[in-house]
Every structure is written in C-alpha cells, then in structure tokens.
Design a protein around this motif. Structure first.
Motif, PDB file in Angstrom:
ATOM      1  N   ASP A  95     -59.600 -96.235  20.342  1.00 23.32           N
ATOM      2  CA  ASP A  95     -60.276 -95.578  19.225  1.00 23.32           C
ATOM      3  C   ASP A  95     -61.566 -96.323  18.873  1.00 23.32           C
ATOM      4  N   ALA A  96     -62.238 -95.861  17.845  1.00 23.20           N
ATOM      5  CA  ALA A  96     -63.549 -96.424  17.501  1.00 23.20           C
ATOM      6  C   ALA A  96     -63.461 -97.885  17.066  1.00 23.20           C
ATOM      7  N   SER A  97     -62.280 -98.312  16.597  1.00 27.82           N
ATOM      8  CA  SER A  97     -62.133 -99.704  16.148  1.00 27.82           C
ATOM      9  C   SER A  97     -61.667-100.628  17.269  1.00 27.82           C
ATOM     10  N   GLY A  98     -61.492-100.072  18.469  1.00 23.83           N
ATOM     11  CA  GLY A  98     -61.051-100.899  19.584  1.00 23.83           C
ATOM     12  C   GLY A  98     -59.550-101.015  19.713  1.00 23.83           C
ATOM     13  N   ARG A  99     -58.813-100.195  18.980  1.00 24.70           N
ATOM     14  CA  ARG A  99     -57.352-100.220  19.062  1.00 24.70           C
ATOM     15  C   ARG A  99     -56.849 -99.072  19.929  1.00 24.70           C
ATOM     16  N   GLU A 100     -55.608 -99.223  20.387  1.00 25.76           N
ATOM     17  CA  GLU A 100     -55.028 -98.170  21.216  1.00 25.76           C
ATOM     18  C   GLU A 100     -54.688 -96.960  20.350  1.00 25.76           C
ATOM     19  N   LYS A 101     -55.109 -95.768  20.782  1.00 26.51           N
ATOM     20  CA  LYS A 101     -54.801 -94.544  20.043  1.00 26.51           C
ATOM     21  C   LYS A 101     -53.301 -94.244  20.117  1.00 26.51           C
ATOM     22  N   SER A 102     -52.822 -93.613  19.082  1.00 28.20           N
ATOM     23  CA  SER A 102     -51.407 -93.249  19.055  1.00 28.20           C
ATOM     24  C   SER A 102     -51.128 -92.107  20.029  1.00 28.20           C
ATOM     25  N   GLU A 103     -50.172 -92.277  20.885  1.00 27.50           N
ATOM     26  CA  GLU A 103     -49.677 -91.249  21.808  1.00 27.50           C
ATOM     27  C   GLU A 103     -50.783 -90.566  22.622  1.00 27.50           C
ATOM     28  N   TRP A 104     -51.822 -91.321  22.966  1.00 32.19           N
ATOM     29  CA  TRP A 104     -52.887 -90.767  23.811  1.00 32.19           C
ATOM     30  C   TRP A 104     -52.348 -90.392  25.187  1.00 32.19           C
ATOM     31  N   TRP A 105     -51.226 -91.024  25.580  1.00 31.62           N
ATOM     32  CA  TRP A 105     -50.628 -90.838  26.898  1.00 31.62           C
ATOM     33  C   TRP A 105     -49.733 -89.599  26.960  1.00 31.62           C
ATOM     34  N   HIS A 106     -49.583 -88.886  25.851  1.00 31.87           N
ATOM     35  CA  HIS A 106     -48.698 -87.716  25.801  1.00 31.87           C
ATOM     36  C   HIS A 106     -49.426 -86.498  26.377  1.00 31.87           C
ATOM     37  N   PRO A 107     -48.743 -85.672  27.168  1.00 30.93           N
ATOM     38  CA  PRO A 107     -49.427 -84.485  27.742  1.00 30.93           C
ATOM     39  C   PRO A 107     -49.962 -83.541  26.672  1.00 30.93           C
ATOM     40  N   ASP A 108     -49.335 -83.517  25.506  1.00 31.94           N
ATOM     41  CA  ASP A 108     -49.843 -82.650  24.433  1.00 31.94           C
ATOM     42  C   ASP A 108     -51.231 -83.082  23.981  1.00 31.94           C
ATOM     43  N   ASN A 109     -51.599 -84.342  24.268  1.00 27.64           N
ATOM     44  CA  ASN A 109     -52.923 -84.843  23.890  1.00 27.64           C
ATOM     45  C   ASN A 109     -53.898 -84.805  25.054  1.00 27.64           C
ATOM     46  N   GLY A 110     -53.504 -84.113  26.115  1.00 25.76           N
ATOM     47  CA  GLY A 110     -54.415 -83.912  27.244  1.00 25.76           C
ATOM     48  C   GLY A 110     -54.639 -85.125  28.107  1.00 25.76           C
ATOM     49  N   VAL A 111     -53.669 -85.997  28.193  1.00 26.64           N
ATOM     50  CA  VAL A 111     -53.854 -87.211  28.980  1.00 26.64           C
ATOM     51  C   VAL A 111     -54.190 -86.878  30.446  1.00 26.64           C
ATOM     52  N   VAL A 112     -55.097 -87.648  31.003  1.00 27.46           N
ATOM     53  CA  VAL A 112     -55.339 -87.582  32.447  1.00 27.46           C
ATOM     54  C   VAL A 112     -54.809 -88.877  33.045  1.00 27.46           C
ATOM     55  N   VAL A 113     -54.220 -88.784  34.201  1.00 28.54           N
ATOM     56  CA  VAL A 113     -53.568 -89.941  34.821  1.00 28.54           C
ATOM     57  C   VAL A 113     -54.171 -90.197  36.194  1.00 28.54           C
ATOM     58  N   SER A 114     -53.727 -91.285  36.816  1.00 30.50           N
ATOM     59  CA  SER A 114     -54.304 -91.666  38.106  1.00 30.50           C
ATOM     60  C   SER A 114     -53.268 -91.716  39.231  1.00 30.50           C
ATOM     61  N   GLY A 115     -51.990 -91.588  38.893  1.00 30.90           N
ATOM     62  CA  GLY A 115     -50.936 -91.722  39.888  1.00 30.90           C
ATOM     63  C   GLY A 115     -50.613 -90.419  40.585  1.00 30.90           C
ATOM     64  N   PRO A 116     -49.610 -90.438  41.463  1.00 26.57           N
ATOM     65  CA  PRO A 116     -49.287 -89.240  42.242  1.00 26.57           C
ATOM     66  C   PRO A 116     -48.642 -88.122  41.433  1.00 26.57           C
ATOM     67  N   PHE A 117     -48.088 -88.460  40.276  1.00 23.70           N
ATOM     68  CA  PHE A 117     -47.475 -87.431  39.427  1.00 23.70           C
ATOM     69  C   PHE A 117     -48.099 -87.485  38.034  1.00 23.70           C
ATOM     70  N   MET A 118     -48.029 -86.353  37.334  1.00 28.55           N
ATOM     71  CA  MET A 118     -48.555 -86.322  35.969  1.00 28.55           C
ATOM     72  C   MET A 118     -47.533 -85.643  35.070  1.00 28.55           C
ATOM     73  N   PRO A 119     -47.480 -86.047  33.809  1.00 23.26           N
ATOM     74  CA  PRO A 119     -46.469 -85.473  32.918  1.00 23.26           C
ATOM     75  C   PRO A 119     -46.791 -84.015  32.596  1.00 23.26           C
ATOM     76  N   GLU A 120     -45.827 -83.149  32.822  1.00 21.66           N
ATOM     77  CA  GLU A 120     -45.980 -81.738  32.458  1.00 21.66           C
ATOM     78  C   GLU A 120     -45.508 -81.503  31.032  1.00 21.66           C
ATOM     79  N   SER A 121     -44.431 -82.200  30.666  1.00 21.50           N
ATOM     80  CA  SER A 121     -43.913 -82.098  29.308  1.00 21.50           C
ATOM     81  C   SER A 121     -43.166 -83.374  28.955  1.00 21.50           C
ATOM     82  N   MET A 122     -43.148 -83.693  27.652  1.00 17.25           N
ATOM     83  CA  MET A 122     -42.401 -84.849  27.144  1.00 17.25           C
ATOM     84  C   MET A 122     -41.716 -84.431  25.855  1.00 17.25           C
TER      85      MET A 122
END
Length: 540
Positions: free
Chosen positions: A192-219
C-alpha cells in the motif's frame, strides 16, 4: 443418560461419514486430472509473504521462486536466470529471466523482485524466515527493525539486472535465495501507499495475478476450500493437472479414511502412530532431508554440568533401538553425527558408543557419584506419541543401567510450572539446513548465535567452534577448507557430549502412490508442480 450419549455418538459418527461421503461425491464428479489435497487447518491467511505456516507448504503451486533446487540438488533458473558473485562474495549480480511473466501476461520486473524482498523484510509483514534468505544484504537490519523502508544493498542496475551488496562475504547467497518462500510478487498489488502489505491482496476476489503454474480460481476460506486452475500465461512448461482442490480436513482419522478411499490424493502433513499400516510406506517416505532430530543437553544445569554424567546418559542409549522405538516401520534412520545429507558429512566421525559398563563407570566418576544423588531430569519437546515412545525408551535405559528413577517429560516448556521451567535440562528438537551446505547446518545448531545454542542448550558457546565456523563461512563452496573446518568444529562439539543422537528426517511426500512426480525439496515445496499428474488406474 447412557442412551442420550449413544444417540449423540451415533449422530456424530453419521455426520462424519456424510461429510466424508460428500467430499467423495464431489471428488468423483470432478473431470480430468484433479489433485485433491487434504489440509489440516482452517487457514485465513494465504499470503506468499508469510515465510511459513501450513499454507506455505503449497506456495510453489502458484508462485515462481527466484530460483529453485531440482530433485538432484542443482540450482535451477526460474524468475532469475542467474546469480553470480564477484571474487569477494560480497557483490552479487542477479539477471532476470526475460520470459518471466505474471498470469496477466505482464513482465515480472526488477522492481517487483526488489520491492517484494523489501516488503518481506519489513516488520509489519511478519515474514517468519526472512533472516534465512536476506539477512546478509546491506541495510537488512535497518529494514527489519523498522528504521528504513528499503535495503541499501538492493540496487536496480538496469531493466534486467539487480546488484546485491552484502555486509560480509557469503559464497552461498545464490543458494539462500533459491527458495519459494520469497517469490517475487507484483509489488503494486501487494504494497500500500505506506509501504505495508495490503490485506488479502492475494485473494482471487481482489484480482491477484500470480507467477506459478497454477492460479487460484476461488477461495472460500470460511469453508476451507481453495480451487486452483492452470495459469494460461505460465512461462514454464504447461501443467499436466487440470485442477487442484485444497480442502480443510482437520481430523486425522477422517483424512486417513479419505486417502484410503481415493477421495483425497495428498495431505499437507499427516503423522499418526499407524500411518505406515494405514497408507503404506510410500506415503510417509521420501528422499533424505538435511534435518536431524536430537535430544540436546543443557550443560549449564545440574546434573548436566558434569561431563561424566553426560557421558553416562549418552552411553546408556542404543541409537538403533531409540529410532526403532519411535518409528518401528521407518522410514526415518538413526542419527549419529549432526550433519546428514549435505556435502561435508564426516565419513570417519567417531560415533558415541552404546556401552552400559562404561556408562556406569562414568556416573561413578562424576561429582554426583551415583543415581541417588542426581537431581530430577526433565525433558521437553515430547510433543508426539513417537517422541514420547523414544523418551520413554531413554528413561527406561537410564533406570535399568544406571538406576535413575527421577525423570519427567512434557510437550513444551510452557507446560512446566514454577521453578521446574528453569530446571529443564533436555530439549528434543530438530536442526537442519535448507541449503546443501555443512557450514550453514552447523551455524544453525552449534554456533553460539544459533537459536539451538541459545535456547535449547542454555547459551552454549565454544569460541573455538565459533571461530572455525566463521572462517569456514568465508570460504568458497569449492574450497576444501570449507568442509574441513566444519568437520573440525563438529568433532570438537562431539567431544563435549552435549546431545543424544535420535534420527534423521526424510522429506515425506504425504501423497498416495497414484500421484506422479510429487518430489519435494528441503523447503517442503513441490519441486516441479507442472509435472504432477494422477495415474487413475492406480486409484481404488
């Protein structure tokens, strides 16, 4: 009253079977190659920046590491194409893989790598193991303590190059960053703007993009169900699986039943006293792990303050029988020296003998003279039925050979009360390393600054051992002196009689035999998730 209890128990049993059957029906309805994983805890945080926890065991499924070790222990390019040092081992040049992209097709940039590592090091992120990977980078301590946002030792040279400056020489820095636990993420999504980790940025509902062979479809984290599908833009080989489903199954008996019935294919970590009989040796088996379990003695506390007592206690234990007491069906093997698996294991290491007569003589020569004058001996770390069986074996050996009666054991030091907490003399715990290096292994176990030395051995310190390991750590990995110095340090420690060898770990697959190519590395990560497949013909 009894009738009510019986009805309740019947209802609970029926509920369990319905639950298991429902899971089975769902699994049976899945089409194609589906890997069903039973997860033991209902976990709300699946951030790849935690550096630990049960969810981190599956990080390589959806995040690409900077580099990784293949199943033969070779460093393999991934997000980074190379990491090379200068002759001083203080400056490292990292090159980006030009093909590395996120799941939206955008490039993984040098800013993403540097930004991720700085974010991992900040105290608010609470990364559990960041010290293992980046503590040598100049400016790391200031970031870790919250005095600065960025490490001064991480510099972007150009669009494809990062220059890392270390505080001191480290010939194995490239090994340390070959881990899935510091995967470059799209920093604009995670920070985030303060340099902290955003809450649940890794959730597919938040549009996360990943780099591995699989990506979350739902959580569905309330229900404990995560579904992953192949990443269409993965820059590595195309995945063979069509879907991965991770479901929380907290009860070990239910998970075992589901695995036996083929409703689940793998488990995050499952250990029960009958696991070999229930699921076969292959389920718990795997390649040797650079990790050993030992009983560590605190020589600062009576009666361990007398080396003759320590000799008596150690020589009363048959290491073969000790390992069998815990795991009669394997796959773990008896430990001897601290080092195992890594280059540098000492082939001529003098093992502690099992010698009851010498043990009796040592106790008689101690300042205590006999078992009757020894204070109570207390164990902690007896946290599983297998560890309890091992500790009970040791106590019985001491009783029958030395006449020692006063022995107590607890799962954790917190469970002792009052002055007993300060009197614990024996900790059962593991030590190891995640890189194939003897110096790193011993730095984490017998070096005075290690957690093992400071906590388990009560502030153990031998200046000669520290000096040898410090000198060895500056030697190149191809310099024979690196290993020679490590072996010398280990032998000095051996002659102080401060541990009871227990057993060496293996990297268990925790997967049924029909799961193919499920090899894991020392970080507990599936090494090549894209190669995993299901042999349906082997399923029940």
């Amino acid at each position: 009253m009894k009738r009510c209890i019986l009805i309740l128990l019947f209802g609970l049993a029926l509920t369990g079977l319905v639950f298991a059957g429902g899971q089975g029906d769902a699994a049976a309805e899945e089409a194609g190659q589906v890997l069903n994983i039973a997860h033991p805890v209902l976990q709300q945080n699946w951030s790849p920046l935690q550096g630990g926890g049960h969810s981190a065991r599956w990080q390589s499924l959806w995040w690409a590491a900077p580099m990784y070790f293949d199943k033969d222990g070779n460093i393999t390019p991934y997000v980074l194409s190379s990491a090379e040092s200068d002759s001083s081992y203080k400056t490292w040049t990292l090159k980006m893989n030009p093909d590395a992209v996120f799941s939206d097709g955008s490039a993984i940039t040098v800013e993403d790598v540097v930004g991720t590592w700085n974010l991992c090091a900040r105290p608010d992120t609470k990364h559990a193991r960041i010290d293992l990977f980046l503590s040598g980078v100049k400016g790391f301590d200031d970031v870790k303590l919250g005095k600065a946002d960025d490490m001064t030792g991480l510099a972007v040279k150009d669009a494809k190059t990062i220059v890392v400056t270390l505080s001191s020489p480290d010939p194995i820095f490239d090994q340390k960053i070959s881990t899935a636990l510091i995967p470059p993420v799209k920093i604009s999504q995670a920070e985030d703007a303060s340099g902290r980790e955003k809450s649940e940025w890794w959730h597919p509902d938040n549009g996360v993009v990943v780099s591995g062979p699989f990506m979350p479809e739902s959580m569905d984290l309330d229900q404990g169900i995560i579904v992953m599908v192949p990443n269409p833009n993965f820059f590595g080989p195309a995945p063979k699986l069509d879907k991965i489903v991770i479901k929380t199954v907290s009860d070990a008996s239910t998970a075992t039943l589901m695995l036996k019935r083929g409703e689940m294919d793998a488990h995050t970590e499952l250990i029960t006293p009958t696991i070999i009989q229930d699921l076969g040796p292959g389920f718990l088996g795997g390649p040797p792990l650079a990790k050993g379990q030992q009983f560590w003695l605190d020589a600062h506390k009576p009666p361990m303050d007398d080396i003759n007592v320590r000799k008596a206690l150690i020589m009363s234990v048959n290491k073969e029988e000790l390992a069998l007491a815990a795991f009669p069906d394997g796959p773990f093997t008896p430990a001897t020296q601290i080092l195992n698996k890594v280059p540098g294991v000492d082939p001529d290491y003098p093992e502690y003998p099992f010698d009851p007569e010498a043990a009796k003589a040592a106790l008689a020569a101690s300042k205590y003279g006999s078992a009757a004058k020894l204070p109570k001996i207390m164990f902690v770390g007896i946290s599983t039925p297998t560890h309890e069986a091992a500790a009970q074996y040791i106590a019985e050996q001491w009783r029958s050979i030395l006449g020692i009666q006063g022995v107590e054991m607890k799962p954790a030091i917190e469970t002792y009360s009052g002055p007993d907490q300060k009197s614990v003399q024996i900790f059962r715990d593991d030590v190891g390393t995640r890189v194939p290096d003897a110096v790193s292994y011993l730095m984490g176990s017998i070096y005075s600054g290690s957690g093992n030395a400071t906590v388990k051995m009560g502030g153990y310190k031998n200046p000669k051992i520290d000096s040898l390991l410090e000198e060895a750590s500056g030697k190149g990995v191809k310099d024979p002196a690196r290993i020679e110095l490590a072996r010398e340090a280990q032998r000095i420690f051996r002659d102080e009689w401060n541990y009871i060898p227990y057993y060496y770990d293996v990297m268990s697959k925790w997967a049924m035999p029909w799961v193919m190519n499920f090899d894991k590395n020392d970080d507990w990560q599936v090494i090549e998730p894209w190669n995993v497949s299901i042999d349906e013909s082997m399923k029940p």
